[in-house]
Design an enzyme around this catalytic site. Structure first.
Site, PDB file in Angstrom:
ATOM      1  CB  SER A 252      -2.082   3.237  -5.538  1.00 52.07           C
ATOM      2  OG  SER A 252      -3.303   4.259  -5.134  1.00 52.07           O
ATOM      3  CE  LYS A 253      -0.736   9.406   0.808  1.00 51.70           C
ATOM      4  NZ  LYS A 253      -0.429   9.676   2.064  1.00 51.70           N
ATOM      5  NE  ARG A 254      -8.122   5.022  -4.690  1.00 48.25           N
ATOM      6  CZ  ARG A 254      -8.122   5.207  -5.426  1.00 48.25           C
ATOM      7  NH1 ARG A 254      -8.762   3.966  -6.597  1.00 48.25           N
ATOM      8  NH2 ARG A 254      -8.751   6.740  -6.392  1.00 48.25           N
ATOM      9  N   GLY A 256      -1.383   2.926   0.123  1.00 55.78           N
ATOM     10  CA  GLY A 256      -0.394   3.790   1.429  1.00 55.78           C
ATOM     11  C   GLY A 256       0.927   3.448   0.745  1.00 55.78           C
TER      12      GLY A 256
END
Length: 488
Positions: A252-254, A256
């Site tokens: 998940s980009k959220r 990191g």
């Protein structure tokens, strides 16, 4: 039948690796079957639209080597290829479903829905729309539409029976209609929902194979009810398993996790990334690990896709990238390395005559990702002059600070007088000096390397480092080392 696949990202930010893998598999399947790979931008969610995200999609696909045959920038027989530009075509399909009794107008306000949801959840239930507006008379619906009341159009899912479909990976799937919600097809702003636009676009654009993440597995039965209502042939569904950071967390980009763009900017080669990504959830059926795009195209099959979530192993990716770097020819390695050398302040040194060859020889075997260069070679531009003189002590070379002081005191004046400052000349002098003194090469070269680098571990040895630094800087550092030893 011509195989037609599509990649249909939403322009809501950077492209994470799961999205890119979906694009890769869709591209491979189209290319393997001499079909068409189409790019469609799904921007129905205007609230999450990110400026520049569409351009990032183009850039990422091009960097990855995934060309498309039809798309917003290329055109084609099935355009427009941006959903917001197709807005006017969706409402008539929804209205046709209303006429067939497969959809209905819903005038429930957000406040009414929130109150009903709270009531159901307070009793421990899971809220789904209760078909309240399905029972409105045709006259009342027309009156409220004429009055300009806000509305959505909802799918009328049967309350009995099942919705079945076959997936290329997961096989036959059957879902009780009673468990399905009446999803919204047209939103209050007149835009279609993602789910509805998807169905209409895939059919009207002739998509034969739908590849997407398995998070859409639960929505597919509702999609198929729409296909059935219109009497359309369903595409082949290929729901891809999730890419995981570890056994319990999704990438998940959220949280990191790096996007494709992040990884490229860190110094991973795009071709290594694509090779690795292809193997995250797909098995070629043999022991091969290294593939060009053309080789992937030939080897790819739906049967090789996994049913289990795949772990994105950064250590394995780093290893694969290192292998790709080792296989670069000298010119390609230097071209890729130069921006990183410049960032590390070593660009001017690397550009001097003869130094490029040394840089390639000492750095290429030690480069796993190109951002390593800053740590590996940064000392050439600026060393830590506060290093501890204990670095001069080395049991293997049998050196200590006192011996190193003697060596540097002897060698520095001779180096200063050396007629030619080149790798060859330095080698001949230093190795000859060690032989003349009856000294092991390592014993002589250890203090010279420590003084010029301030490190015990360096790419290349004392001779290469001295040649790269040049006479003036090498002698300056050697003098500094000698002063440290004298002051101890």
């Amino acid at each position: 039948m011509t195989v037609r696949t599509r990649f249909a990202p939403s322009p809501t930010g950077f492209m994470h690796v799961g999205n890119l893998r979906t694009a890769l598999y869709a591209w491979l399947w189209a290319r393997k079957n001499d079909g068409v790979f189409m790019l469609r931008i799904e921007d129905t969610d205007q609230a999450r639209f990110v400026e520049g995200a569409e351009e990032m999609v183009y850039k990422t696909l091009r960097t990855a080597g995934l060309d498309w045959d039809e798309g917003p920038d290329k055109g084609g027989d099935y355009g427009p290829y941006v959903q917001s530009e197709r807005k006017d075509m969706y409402l008539p399909y929804a209205q046709k479903l209303v006429e067939m009794g497969k959809a209905y107008y819903c005038f429930c306000t957000k406040e009414e829905l929130d109150a009903r949801r709270a009531e159901v959840e307070a009793e421990g239930g899971t809220f789904k729309y209760d078909k309240h507006c399905l029972h409105l008379s045709k006259e009342e619906v027309e009156r409220r539409l004429a009055a300009g009341e806000s509305y959505v159009i909802r799918q009328n899912v049967p309350t009995e029976g099942s919705a079945d479909f076959d997936d290329a990976i997961f096989g036959h799937i059957s879902v009780n209609c009673a468990d399905l919600d009446d999803m919204i097809l047209i939103k209050a702003d007149g835009m279609p929902t993602y789910n509805f636009a998807n169905v209409i676009d895939d059919h009207t654009m002739g998509i034969t194979h739908v590849m997407r993440g398995m998070e859409y597995l639960s929505s597919t039965p509702k999609y198929n009810l729409l296909y059935d209502a219109f009497g359309w042939e369903k595409p082949v569904y290929v729901h891809l398993t999730t890419i995981m950071r570890d056994a319990t967390h999704k990438l998940s980009k959220r949280d990191g996790d790096a996007t494709f763009e992040d990884l490229v900017s860190q110094g991973y080669l795009p071709e290594a990334l694509i090779n690795y990504l292809a193997l995250v959830g797909w098995n070629p059926g043999d022991e091969r690990e290294f593939f060009t795009l053309d080789e992937l195209k030939e080897a790819f099959s739906l049967e090789g896709l996994s049913k289990s979530p795949a772990i994105f192993d950064h250590n394995k990716l780093r290893w694969m990238n290192a292998e790709y770097i080792r296989r670069l020819d000298d010119e390609a390695y230097f071209r890729h390395a130069l921006p990183w050398l410049e960032k590390a302040g070593v660009g001017e040194i690397a550009g001097r005559p003869g130094n490029g060859e040394i840089i390639i020889r000492i750095l290429q075997p030690r480069t796993e990702i190109f951002s390593d260069i800053a740590e590996t070679a940064g000392f050439l531009a600026q060393m830590d002059e506060g290093y501890d003189i204990e670095l001069f002590t080395n049991k293997k070379s049998k050196t200590n600070p006192e011996l190193c002081r003697e060596i540097l005191s002897d060698v520095i004046p001779l180096l200063r007088a050396l007629p030619e400052w080149s790798e060859g000349a330095l080698h001949d002098f230093l190795i000859g000096y060690a032989e003349q003194k009856g000294m092991k090469n390592g014993t002589l070269l250890w203090p010279i390397r420590i003084a010029m680098s301030g490190r015990t571990v360096t790419p290349g040895g004392a001779i290469e480092i001295a040649a790269l630094l040049g006479r003036d800087e090498a002698l300056r550092r050697l003098e500094l080392g000698l002063e440290k030893l004298k002051s101890a």
